[in-house]
Design an enzyme around this catalytic site. Structure first.
Site, PDB file in Angstrom:
ATOM      1  NE  ARG A 137      -3.725  -2.090  -0.231  1.00 36.18           N
ATOM      2  CZ  ARG A 137      -3.702  -3.017  -1.015  1.00 36.18           C
ATOM      3  NH1 ARG A 137      -2.794  -3.297  -2.028  1.00 36.18           N
ATOM      4  NH2 ARG A 137      -4.500  -3.942  -1.204  1.00 36.18           N
ATOM      5  N   GLY A 140      -0.947 -12.861  -2.570  1.00 33.45           N
ATOM      6  CA  GLY A 140       0.300 -12.485  -2.593  1.00 33.45           C
ATOM      7  C   GLY A 140       0.661 -11.863  -1.263  1.00 33.45           C
ATOM      8  CB  THR A 188      -3.912  -6.560  -7.563  1.00 31.82           C
ATOM      9  OG1 THR A 188      -2.574  -7.051  -7.940  1.00 31.82           O
ATOM     10  CG2 THR A 188      -4.600  -5.638  -8.473  1.00 31.82           C
ATOM     11  CB  CYS A 189      -2.096  -7.882  -2.458  1.00 27.71           C
ATOM     12  SG  CYS A 189      -1.872  -6.251  -1.817  1.00 27.71           S
ATOM     13  CB  SER A 190      -3.540 -10.610  -7.652  1.00 26.95           C
ATOM     14  OG  SER A 190      -3.982 -11.872  -8.599  1.00 26.95           O
TER      15      SER A 190
END
Length: 730
Positions: A284, A385, A443-445
């Site tokens: 973030r 992730g 994203t955290c993907s």
């Protein structure tokens, strides 16, 4: 076996009690320790009724559904989304943790219920099976000890009934647990945790954690000083971590990284209690810094999702000095709005405006957003992730389904398609804001379907139209701190590892409008930076300008240049006459403009031999034979060109030139002059014809181009003598 089990349980209780006592003694020395002590007591004696109810609702939505032939425990209908009501942030956290623990040990807990005969029970409907499983986990975690009833809590009838029922069957349940451990040769219940979950938890326990500095309340220097007083030492990188150490993040200048072993201890410091340091995942901070780097002073930014209030606060801290406004979308309820305002006020954030509309409900022409030039889009994603899934869910207010995906180790194709479609729609909507110049997508993907493919499909959609400049991908730009690393890739990606979470960042920026007029100076500067000017340097225009100024100054000094003509004698005279493009032009114009050469200028011209004895005292530099021959050739050429008519005595050329110059002294304005020399052997002054000088060259410099006389000399051509006539007087 029972004796060994009793001994093991007794030993465990002693160790646990000792540890709790040590924690309480340590915490008593810290401010804000009351809440922490309460947490320790709640975890030891159980939870309030509301926590069990919320945990059961969460578990109902994330539990693993088995095939019909293996479905021995029924959980009822879970099609409806549960309505959760948390008393405070602590209740919310422990509710999710309890639900996730029940998910990890679901198979073991179901086997205990079936083996002990506690399930099925006629008095417990299928809709309350989730509550039964959750409370069973907590009972075995308390080593089948009775739960403490808190006076302040509001009782829940279902919780009290199931709790009483399980405690009455504690002997059967303990025996069933012992048989399961013997059956699977498990030294502890951690043996029943799936391997993927076990590895994830091991990684989380060793993962360094990041905090960012709230400069509204404290400076970086004060934080470092405070940490040094606590005995922490700054190191260069995470690889140098010891126990009491920390490091500056390599991408974000206001982010500090600490070893995982210090987490519990640091969270009790006043720095965290006063919101001076904020714990948040690094992904973030990367998104916020990428967006801030694209803002100009006074530009506004749109945050498409509420997400974590920490992300919004971090954006506020970074943009406050530029007087930017942060528009946050999706704050639906007035209660949520009031809660966020109180949080932001406590953190010192004042440049935040909350919007009730979802991002996709906003009109691109909304008057409130006309100064917004950047959109920060952090959509809901699979989140596999992230380093700490529990912290991610709690801080981002995300769906608990992430726990189920984490338990399975993958995301189903159907769910992934739904997420990717929603992300694409939001990114396409962001492209429709004509005033916006850049979009940050994060994203955290770990799936390309949510990352690169979404971005590429959005760019190919062409929804921005022809009236505005299209978007292009650029590498994200982070902090300008000394040890930061600037990404050279179009997309910024971090894979989940032992030292960091996974992250994906893409920056879309509008192409520059080539139709706009760009100053020539800026074009030259840009071309020079790209190495497109070859030998042209930036200093040349300045040098030419200086030369023009010098020529202008010399031109203005007409009287001073003409005065020495009346005092010139045959001794060491250096007259200068201009030479035109061709000898014929010189003969037609018959203009011989001269200037006196000062003593300073004589140092920079070729000195000649003196004619008279007085001149011989000043011996010039020796000339070689070749120099004398060249002077002779030049003298012949000039004498041929500027010969006198018949009947006129043979006089030195210098006198003829001098006579001509005296008649036309008012025309002496040029800077390109002819040097004059004298031959002591023939006692005849032979003028030296200089090379033609460019009008851009500095005064006194000689060009490399040859005169027609010199070319004629090399070719062996003899120039016919012509009569020198004076130009008509004006």
């Amino acid at each position: 076996m029972p004796g060994s089990k009793s001994s093991l349980v007794s030993s465990y209780k002693d160790v646990k009690n000792d540890t709790s006592d040590l924690n309480e003694v340590k915490i008593l020395d810290e401010k804000g320790s009351v809440a922490k002590r309460t947490v320790t007591l709640i975890e030891k004696d159980g939870y309030p009724d509301s926590v069990y109810m919320n945990a059961a609702k969460i578990f109902q939505g994330i539990h693993t559904e088995k095939s019909k032939d293996r479905m021995l425990v029924q959980y009822g209908n879970n099609s409806e989304s549960p309505v959760l009501a948390f008393k405070d942030e602590h209740s919310r956290r422990v509710s999710y943790e309890l639900a996730f623990s029940a998910l990890k040990y679901q198979d073991l807990l179901e086997e205990i219920l079936l083996d002990s005969g506690v399930y099925p029970c006629q008095s417990i409907p299928d809709e309350l099976t989730s509550l039964l499983v959750v409370m069973l986990y907590d009972l075995q975690d308390r080593k089948f000890e009775a739960r403490k009833i808190f006076d302040q809590e509001e009782p829940v009838e279902e919780v009290r009934e199931i709790g009483h029922y399980l405690y009455s069957c504690k002997t059967k349940l303990a025996a069933a647990l012992a048989r399961c451990r013997i059956k699977y040769d498990a030294l502890s219940i951690e043996h029943f945790v799936p391997e993927t979950i076990w590895k994830q938890e091991q990684r989380v326990s060793a993962l360094p954690f990041c905090v960012w500095i709230n400069t509204f309340k404290i400076s970086l220097e004060d934080v470092i000083s405070n940490l040094e007083m606590k005995g922490l030492k700054k190191v260069e990188s995470v690889s140098d971590f010891n126990h009491y150490t920390y490091a500056m993040d390599q991408h974000c200048h206001d982010v500090l990284v600490f070893p995982s072993s210090l987490k519990e201890e640091l969270l009790n410091l006043d720095l965290f209690a006063d919101c001076k340091l904020l714990l948040q995942d690094k992904s973030r901070s990367l998104a916020v810094h990428s967006a801030q780097a694209l803002l100009n002073p006074g530009d506004d930014i749109i945050v498409a999702h509420t997400g974590s209030h920490l992300t919004i606060a971090h954006m506020s801290v970074l943009t406050n000095h530029g007087m930017s406004t942060i528009f946050v979308c999706g704050v639906k309820s007035s209660a949520k709005e009031e809660e966020l305002r109180n949080i932001f006020s406590h953190m010192g954030c004042e440049n935040i405006q909350l919007l009730h509309e979802d991002f996709t409900e906003l009109e691109p022409t909304d008057r409130r957003l006309q100064k917004a030039t950047v959109i920060l889009l952090i959509p809901q994603c699979s989140g596999l992730g992230v380093g700490n899934p529990m912290e991610f869910i709690l801080s981002e207010h995300r769906d608990a389904g992430l726990l189920q995906d984490l338990f399975q180790g993958f995301v189903s194709e159907d769910k992934l398609s739904i997420l990717a479609e929603r992300q694409l729609n939001e990114l396409i909507h962001a492209l429709k804001f004509n005033k916006v110049q850049a979009i940050v997508y994060c994203t955290c993907s770990v799936y390309p379907q949510e990352n690169e493919l979404v971005v590429k499909k959005a760019l190919e959609s062409g929804v921005e139209g022809d009236k505005v400049q299209p978007y292009r991908l650029i590498p994200p730009v982070f902090s300008t701190c000394s040890d930061s690393e600037t990404s050279t890739e179009i997309f910024f990606k971090m894979e989940p590892s032992e030292i960091s979470s996974g992250c994906f960042v893409a920056v879309l920026e509008r192409e520059k409008d080539s139709s706009k007029k760009v100053p020539a100076k800026d074009i030259l500067a840009y071309a020079a930076e790209k190495g497109l000017l070859d030998s042209i340097s930036e200093g040349k225009p300045k040098e030419e300008k200086k030369q023009k100024v010098k020529r202008r100054k010399r031109t203005d000094r007409k009287p001073k240049a003409a005065e020495p003509l009346h005092h010139q004698t045959g001794a060491h005279v250096k007259a200068e006459v201009p030479v035109s493009k061709a000898v014929s032009d010189t003969q037609q114009k018959h203009v011989c403009r001269t200037k006196a050469v000062s003593k300073t200028q004589q140092k920079h011209v070729c000195r000649t031999k003196a004619v008279s004895k007085a001149q011989q005292k000043h011996v010039p530099r020796k000339k070689t034979v070749s120099d004398i021959q060249q002077n002779v050739f030049r003298a012949k050429a000039v004498s041929s060109t500027a010969s006198v008519p018949k009947g006129v005595p043979n006089i030195p050329v210098s006198k003829a030139v001098s006579n001509t110059r005296q008649k036309n002294v008012h025309q002496t304005n040029s800077h390109d002059q002819l040097k004059k020399s004298a031959d002591p052997d023939s006692h005849t002054a032979v003028p030296k014809v200089p090379k033609r000088t460019s009008h851009l060259s500095p005064p006194g410099k000689v060009s490399e181009r040859q005169t027609p006389a010199r070319r004629a000399r090399h070719k062996g051509v003899v120039l016919k003598p012509e009569k020198i006539t004076s130009p008509p007087e004006r």
